[in-house]
Design a protein around this motif. Structure first.
Motif, PDB file in Angstrom:
ATOM      1  N   LYS A   1       0.829  -1.210   0.000  1.00 59.25           N
ATOM      2  CA  LYS A   1       0.000   0.000   0.000  1.00 59.25           C
ATOM      3  C   LYS A   1       0.862   1.257   0.000  1.00 59.25           C
ATOM      4  CE  LYS A   1      -3.929  -2.157   2.377  1.00 59.25           C
ATOM      5  NZ  LYS A   1      -4.738  -2.173   3.619  1.00 59.25           N
ATOM      6  N   ALA A   2       1.933   1.230   0.777  1.00 51.80           N
ATOM      7  CA  ALA A   2       2.824   2.396   0.822  1.00 51.80           C
ATOM      8  C   ALA A   2       3.468   2.629  -0.537  1.00 51.80           C
ATOM      9  CB  ALA A   2       3.887   2.200   1.897  1.00 51.80           C
ATOM     10  N   GLU A   3       3.893   1.531  -1.197  1.00 51.90           N
ATOM     11  CA  GLU A   3       4.508   1.650  -2.518  1.00 51.90           C
ATOM     12  C   GLU A   3       3.500   2.140  -3.551  1.00 51.90           C
ATOM     13  OE1 GLU A   3       7.753  -1.932  -1.725  1.00 51.90           O
ATOM     14  OE2 GLU A   3       5.914  -2.320  -2.847  1.00 51.90           O
ATOM     15  N   GLN A   4       2.231   1.693  -3.427  1.00 51.65           N
ATOM     16  CA  GLN A   4       1.207   2.143  -4.362  1.00 51.65           C
ATOM     17  C   GLN A   4       0.958   3.645  -4.230  1.00 51.65           C
ATOM     18  OE1 GLN A   4      -2.407  -0.179  -4.252  1.00 51.65           O
ATOM     19  NE2 GLN A   4      -1.300  -2.128  -4.221  1.00 51.65           N
ATOM     20  N   ARG A   5       0.969   4.144  -2.988  1.00 55.88           N
ATOM     21  CA  ARG A   5       0.755   5.581  -2.795  1.00 55.88           C
ATOM     22  C   ARG A   5       1.869   6.388  -3.464  1.00 55.88           C
ATOM     23  NH1 ARG A   5      -1.159   3.741   2.391  1.00 55.88           N
ATOM     24  NH2 ARG A   5       0.918   3.965   3.309  1.00 55.88           N
ATOM     25  N   VAL A   6       3.106   5.935  -3.290  1.00 58.50           N
ATOM     26  CA  VAL A   6       4.237   6.630  -3.906  1.00 58.50           C
ATOM     27  C   VAL A   6       4.158   6.524  -5.425  1.00 58.50           C
ATOM     28  CG1 VAL A   6       6.742   6.619  -4.186  1.00 58.50           C
ATOM     29  CG2 VAL A   6       5.748   6.361  -1.907  1.00 58.50           C
ATOM     30  N   ALA A   7       3.869   5.327  -5.927  1.00 54.90           N
ATOM     31  CA  ALA A   7       3.809   5.116  -7.374  1.00 54.90           C
ATOM     32  C   ALA A   7       2.748   6.005  -8.024  1.00 54.90           C
ATOM     33  CB  ALA A   7       3.520   3.644  -7.672  1.00 54.90           C
ATOM     34  N   LEU A   8       1.591   6.134  -7.362  1.00 56.82           N
ATOM     35  CA  LEU A   8       0.518   6.951  -7.915  1.00 56.82           C
ATOM     36  C   LEU A   8       0.941   8.413  -8.025  1.00 56.82           C
ATOM     37  CD1 LEU A   8      -2.413   7.247  -8.872  1.00 56.82           C
ATOM     38  CD2 LEU A   8      -3.075   7.519  -6.471  1.00 56.82           C
ATOM     39  N   LEU A   9       1.588   8.920  -6.980  1.00 55.53           N
ATOM     40  CA  LEU A   9       2.020  10.320  -7.001  1.00 55.53           C
ATOM     41  C   LEU A   9       3.115  10.548  -8.042  1.00 55.53           C
ATOM     42  CD1 LEU A   9       1.961  11.084  -3.168  1.00 55.53           C
ATOM     43  CD2 LEU A   9       0.406  11.946  -4.910  1.00 55.53           C
ATOM     44  N   VAL A  10       4.004   9.561  -8.210  1.00 54.79           N
ATOM     45  CA  VAL A  10       5.031   9.669  -9.247  1.00 54.79           C
ATOM     46  C   VAL A  10       4.371   9.725 -10.621  1.00 54.79           C
ATOM     47  CG1 VAL A  10       6.908   8.441 -10.418  1.00 54.79           C
ATOM     48  CG2 VAL A  10       6.892   8.609  -7.930  1.00 54.79           C
ATOM     49  N   SER A  11       3.363   8.886 -10.816  1.00 56.76           N
ATOM     50  CA  SER A  11       2.692   8.852 -12.125  1.00 56.76           C
ATOM     51  C   SER A  11       1.988  10.166 -12.434  1.00 56.76           C
ATOM     52  CB  SER A  11       1.674   7.705 -12.159  1.00 56.76           C
ATOM     53  OG  SER A  11       0.540   8.005 -11.362  1.00 56.76           O
ATOM     54  N   ARG A  12       1.662  10.931 -11.383  1.00 58.42           N
ATOM     55  CA  ARG A  12       1.002  12.224 -11.578  1.00 58.42           C
ATOM     56  C   ARG A  12       2.003  13.364 -11.719  1.00 58.42           C
ATOM     57  NH1 ARG A  12      -3.904  11.616  -7.093  1.00 58.42           N
ATOM     58  NH2 ARG A  12      -5.175  10.168  -8.319  1.00 58.42           N
ATOM     59  N   GLY A  13       3.301  13.025 -11.736  1.00 56.32           N
ATOM     60  CA  GLY A  13       4.319  14.024 -12.021  1.00 56.32           C
ATOM     61  C   GLY A  13       4.917  14.717 -10.810  1.00 56.32           C
TER      62      GLY A  13
ATOM     63  N   THR B   1      10.147  10.818   4.789  1.00 58.05           N
ATOM     64  CA  THR B   1      11.378  11.474   4.346  1.00 58.05           C
ATOM     65  C   THR B   1      11.595  11.238   2.856  1.00 58.05           C
ATOM     66  OG1 THR B   1      12.761   9.547   4.813  1.00 58.05           O
ATOM     67  CG2 THR B   1      12.410  11.116   6.615  1.00 58.05           C
ATOM     68  N   VAL B   2      12.397  12.096   2.244  1.00 55.06           N
ATOM     69  CA  VAL B   2      12.761  11.919   0.837  1.00 55.06           C
ATOM     70  C   VAL B   2      13.504  10.602   0.662  1.00 55.06           C
ATOM     71  CG1 VAL B   2      14.136  12.850  -1.065  1.00 55.06           C
ATOM     72  CG2 VAL B   2      12.823  14.400   0.386  1.00 55.06           C
ATOM     73  N   SER B   3      14.337  10.251   1.662  1.00 58.77           N
ATOM     74  CA  SER B   3      15.066   8.977   1.606  1.00 58.77           C
ATOM     75  C   SER B   3      14.095   7.799   1.531  1.00 58.77           C
ATOM     76  CB  SER B   3      15.966   8.847   2.835  1.00 58.77           C
ATOM     77  OG  SER B   3      16.563   7.574   2.882  1.00 58.77           O
ATOM     78  N   THR B   4      12.999   7.867   2.306  1.00 59.25           N
ATOM     79  CA  THR B   4      12.011   6.783   2.269  1.00 59.25           C
ATOM     80  C   THR B   4      11.337   6.715   0.905  1.00 59.25           C
ATOM     81  OG1 THR B   4      11.626   7.007   4.643  1.00 59.25           O
ATOM     82  CG2 THR B   4       9.923   5.895   3.364  1.00 59.25           C
ATOM     83  N   VAL B   5      11.046   7.857   0.307  1.00 56.74           N
ATOM     84  CA  VAL B   5      10.471   7.873  -1.045  1.00 56.74           C
ATOM     85  C   VAL B   5      11.416   7.179  -2.025  1.00 56.74           C
ATOM     86  CG1 VAL B   5       9.725   9.337  -2.961  1.00 56.74           C
ATOM     87  CG2 VAL B   5       9.155   9.980  -0.620  1.00 56.74           C
ATOM     88  N   GLU B   6      12.693   7.511  -1.931  1.00 57.03           N
ATOM     89  CA  GLU B   6      13.685   6.904  -2.827  1.00 57.03           C
ATOM     90  C   GLU B   6      13.754   5.386  -2.629  1.00 57.03           C
ATOM     91  OE1 GLU B   6      17.079   9.114  -1.689  1.00 57.03           O
ATOM     92  OE2 GLU B   6      16.614  10.860  -2.953  1.00 57.03           O
ATOM     93  N   GLN B   7      13.659   4.955  -1.369  1.00 55.95           N
ATOM     94  CA  GLN B   7      13.684   3.507  -1.092  1.00 55.95           C
ATOM     95  C   GLN B   7      12.463   2.817  -1.698  1.00 55.95           C
ATOM     96  OE1 GLN B   7      13.992   3.346   3.175  1.00 55.95           O
ATOM     97  NE2 GLN B   7      15.763   4.716   3.151  1.00 55.95           N
ATOM     98  N   HIS B   8      11.284   3.451  -1.528  1.00 62.29           N
ATOM     99  CA  HIS B   8      10.074   2.880  -2.133  1.00 62.29           C
ATOM    100  C   HIS B   8      10.237   2.775  -3.646  1.00 62.29           C
ATOM    101  CE1 HIS B   8       7.648   2.471   1.364  1.00 62.29           C
ATOM    102  NE2 HIS B   8       7.495   3.766   1.613  1.00 62.29           N
ATOM    103  N   LEU B   9      10.775   3.822  -4.274  1.00 61.94           N
ATOM    104  CA  LEU B   9      10.929   3.807  -5.730  1.00 61.94           C
ATOM    105  C   LEU B   9      11.865   2.700  -6.187  1.00 61.94           C
ATOM    106  CD1 LEU B   9      11.024   7.589  -6.722  1.00 61.94           C
ATOM    107  CD2 LEU B   9       9.348   5.878  -7.417  1.00 61.94           C
ATOM    108  N   THR B  10      12.949   2.503  -5.439  1.00 56.11           N
ATOM    109  CA  THR B  10      13.886   1.427  -5.797  1.00 56.11           C
ATOM    110  C   THR B  10      13.170   0.080  -5.804  1.00 56.11           C
ATOM    111  OG1 THR B  10      15.732   2.656  -4.852  1.00 56.11           O
ATOM    112  CG2 THR B  10      16.049   0.290  -5.163  1.00 56.11           C
ATOM    113  N   ARG B  11      12.346  -0.174  -4.759  1.00 51.04           N
ATOM    114  CA  ARG B  11      11.618  -1.448  -4.696  1.00 51.04           C
ATOM    115  C   ARG B  11      10.552  -1.527  -5.788  1.00 51.04           C
ATOM    116  NH1 ARG B  11      12.167  -0.424   0.895  1.00 51.04           N
ATOM    117  NH2 ARG B  11      10.065   0.460   1.063  1.00 51.04           N
ATOM    118  N   ILE B  12       9.898  -0.385  -6.058  1.00 49.80           N
ATOM    119  CA  ILE B  12       8.864  -0.378  -7.101  1.00 49.80           C
ATOM    120  C   ILE B  12       9.472  -0.711  -8.459  1.00 49.80           C
ATOM    121  CG2 ILE B  12       7.329   1.168  -8.399  1.00 49.80           C
ATOM    122  CD1 ILE B  12       6.873   2.657  -5.690  1.00 49.80           C
TER     123      ILE B  12
END
Length: 706
Positions: free
Chosen positions: A647-659, A672-683
């Protein structure tokens, strides 16, 4: 021509057309001074100002100096009182000064003009003038800070009212983070003729200033403040602050003695419990529980379990929150309500302590991701305001939060910063030790244990955290008996303090790991099952590590379901280190069941994750070295889609897809920005894509749930 016109207008404004001043400005410009701002030295202009004064009559020069000392150029009445002149005489002198080019209708034409006028006086005469101004302003009822700056300029605290006024100005300067000015005011107050109450107040203020700038230096004031306490010369709030400072510096015996005096002050003062005492009692119970038990007769802790009275006092709210979390007495709704109440607070002298307590409570309530993000924001404020004691405390808490978020690199950075400031040694050392073990830096971890820390019986939660970390170091170097001793000590203390909260220090699963290493799986299983019974569904990370340890104590055929359940508990948790442990053990469990293909798949994921979070120590600890390098995604059966993300990764992915940028996503999700980057790496790894554009393509035509 345009430049000439600009300079002409500027010189007219600065000189009033006086040729002497104009020529001086030109000389400074030719000499390299910036005539737009005229910073020092601008010597020619200053010399010209003094020449103008010397050419004036004595009365006009006196008015100019009075105006400069008052720094209130239109205060004709005050100048008249200062110099015993009639209003009309002051007005005539000001008119002359305007014709001379030193004043305009608003005051001195430039700060350098005023400075030159004051510098024309000999030092002793200038000091006498400032003292005269201070007396005048005091009689006029001016603000303490306005009067104090003149006392400071005069270097004189001889007036009977001066020490009290300087202390008031010092407190105001400290509140405004002007610690150097606060210290100067307090030291000047100390030079005056003090009564006993003022002497104690000055010492207390100097201790406060030192505590902000150089906490170690504040210790030098404790002896005299303890004497003042025993002689009944400290106010109630001062006495509480003294006890806290004694505890922070490890002076437990003196703190206990002082605390008993404080309790007597409280009982003698009022039968009603003041908010300061309620907050302090709750704070002591959860930060120094051993001491709180020793002085329970003095604390009179009636109603400690009840919600705090209806109060906006953040100290009471935060202390109640931390106490309730550590004792397992609060629901998630309780925690969320207090967090919502305190989260809008800005970091300040009065909010620093309740904010630190709230962060700590969130860490121990398994809300470490929120604590880490919030801690980073507060740390930025503390750095901007350059308060070492705040930076040390917040860095220490954020280090533990980062470690629980599976980011040993960030945890290590914060822990090292805390140790440089010399505060919170046990707590910061624990986070650093755990980070080094995760990183595989066992030799450095061993050297760290050689540093001096309190090694007696545990007194604080930080002591238990340190023993927890030391136990895991012993497990990493294959000393299970030493680890067992550390973990059992944690268990005895946690139970005796009534802080037996697994998400605080999971001593049962810790002990179980040592028992498994000693071949005592049955005892280990009993302990871990007991820990499972104490957990709620909201404690996902702690439940996951408990299930992982239970799997290690179980028969091989029972491990896979337990580890898969542990993995599900981590679905929305950022702890990559714990996820890596679960993945590695899951791979070995499949191998043991005769499914090497599935085993290799999980082991490769564990190895990739260990390298991603720079936890190389797990590669050895989980025996993850030597597997062939292949893309994890290629081993999955069928296509991988958005629905496979957490769910956390989906929230990040959705916001990335919206630019949205990583920084914008961090702000929206309060991570944190670091946590966003970690989610993106896993995504990216899970979906087999390499760029943000790939996410936008996957979301085309997909309507995200609200």
């Amino acid at each position: 021509m345009a430049e000439a016109n600009r300079l002409s207008a500027m010189y007219e404004r600065l000189s009033g057309g006086n040729p002497l001043l104009v020529n001086a400005l030109l000389e400074d410009r030719l000499g390299g001074a910036d005539s737009t701002a005229m910073p020092p030295p601008a010597q020619a202009y200053r010399h010209a100002v003094v020449t103008c004064l010397q050419r004036s009559d004595e009365l006009t020069a006196q008015v100019a100096r009075g105006l400069a000392a008052l720094d209130l150029s239109r205060a004709t009445r005050l100048v008249g009182r200062l110099l015993s002149l009639e209003h009309e005489a002051v007005q005539r002198c000001k008119h002359v000064l305007r014709l001379t080019g030193l004043l305009d209708q608003t005051g001195f034409r430039h700060p350098e003009t005023r400075a030159a006028v004051l510098d024309s006086l000999a030092p002793d005469r200038r000091s006498a003038l400032h003292l005269q101004v201070a007396r005048l302003l005091f009689s006029e009822g001016a603000a303490a800070a306005e009067v104090a700056k003149h006392l400071l300029a005069a270097d004189d605290a001889g007036e009977t009212w001066a020490p009290g006024l300087l202390l008031e100005a010092s407190a105001q300067a400290l509140h405004e983070d002007r610690t150097d000015l606060a210290a100067r005011y307090a030291r000047l107050a100390r030079s005056g003729t003090l009564n006993e109450e003022e002497r104690v107040a000055v010492t207390f203020m100097l201790a406060q200033v030192d505590g902000r700038v150089n906490p170690v230096a504040s210790v030098r004031h404790f002896s005299s403040l303890l004497d003042a306490l025993t002689e009944g010369q400290l106010h109630f709030d001062q006495a509480i602050d003294l006890v806290k400072h004694l505890l922070w510096h490890g002076q437990l015996e003196q703190a206990e003695e002082a605390l008993r005096y404080v309790a007597r002050i409280r009982k003698d003062a009022d039968a009603t419990e003041p908010p300061e005492w309620e907050a302090f009692r709750l704070w002591l119970g959860c930060t120094y529980p051993a001491l709180a038990r020793n002085v329970s007769d003095a604390l009179d802790p009636q109603g400690a379990d009840a919600p705090p009275r209806h109060t906006a006092d953040p100290h009471v709210q935060a202390a109640w929150l931390l106490n309730g979390v550590l004792r397992g007495r609060l629901s998630q709704l309780d925690i969320a309500a207090v967090q919502e109440h305190l989260q809008p607070l800005r970091l300040s002298e009065t909010t620093y302590e309740p904010l630190a307590m709230t962060l700590t409570a969130l860490v121990y309530a398994d809300r470490h991701e929120t604590a880490a993000a919030w801690g980073e924001l507060l740390l930025k404020d503390a750095r901007d305001r350059e308060v070492p004691s705040w930076k040390a405390t917040l860095s220490s808490i954020t280090a533990e939060a980062a470690m629980r978020c599976g980011d040993p690199e960030v945890a290590e950075d914060h822990a090292r910063a805390t140790l440089r400031w010399g505060l919170g040694v046990e707590h910061a050392t624990a986070s650093l030790l755990l980070a080094l073990v995760a990183r595989g830096a066992l030799e450095e971890a061993g050297r760290l244990l050689g540093r001096p820390v309190r090694n007696s019986a545990p007194h604080t939660p930080a002591d238990l955290y340190y023993r927890h970390a030391r136990g895991h170091y012993y497990l990493a170097i294959n000393r299970p008996l030493a680890a067992l001793a550390e973990f059992e000590t944690c268990g005895r203390s946690a139970r005796s303090w009534e802080m037996d909260l697994p998400s605080f220090v999971p001593w049962r699963s810790d002990t179980a790991q040592a028992l498994v290493a000693l071949g005592r799986e049955k005892e280990a299983g009993d302990l871990v099952n007991e820990q499972l019974s104490l957990l709620t569904s909201a404690q996902g990370r702690t439940r996951a590590l408990t299930l992982r340890v239970l799997a290690g104590a179980s028969a091989p055929e029972n491990r896979v379901p337990l580890l898969l359940e542990a993995l599900e508990c981590l679905r929305d948790d950022p702890d990559r280190v714990e996820r890596c442990r679960v993945l590695g053990l899951l791979g070995h469990a499949y191998h043991a069941q005769g499914d090497p293909t599935e085993g290799r798949r999980w082991i490769r994921q564990a190895r990739d994750l260990a390298r991603e979070c720079k936890a190389d120590g797990l590669l050895t600890a989980l025996n993850l070295v030597g597997e062939p390098e292949r893309e994890t995604v290629q081993d999955r059966d069928g296509a991988v889609g958005i629905e496979d993300l957490s769910k956390a990764e989906q929230r990040v992915a959705l916001l990335v897809s919206r630019g949205h940028t990583n920084s914008e996503i961090a702000g929206k999700l309060f991570i944190t920005v670091s946590t966003v980057e970690q989610h993106l790496t896993r995504i990216y790894r899970k979906l087999g894509i390499k760029h943000r554009s790939g996410l936008r393509s996957m979301y085309e035509g997909v309507v995200a749930p609200c």
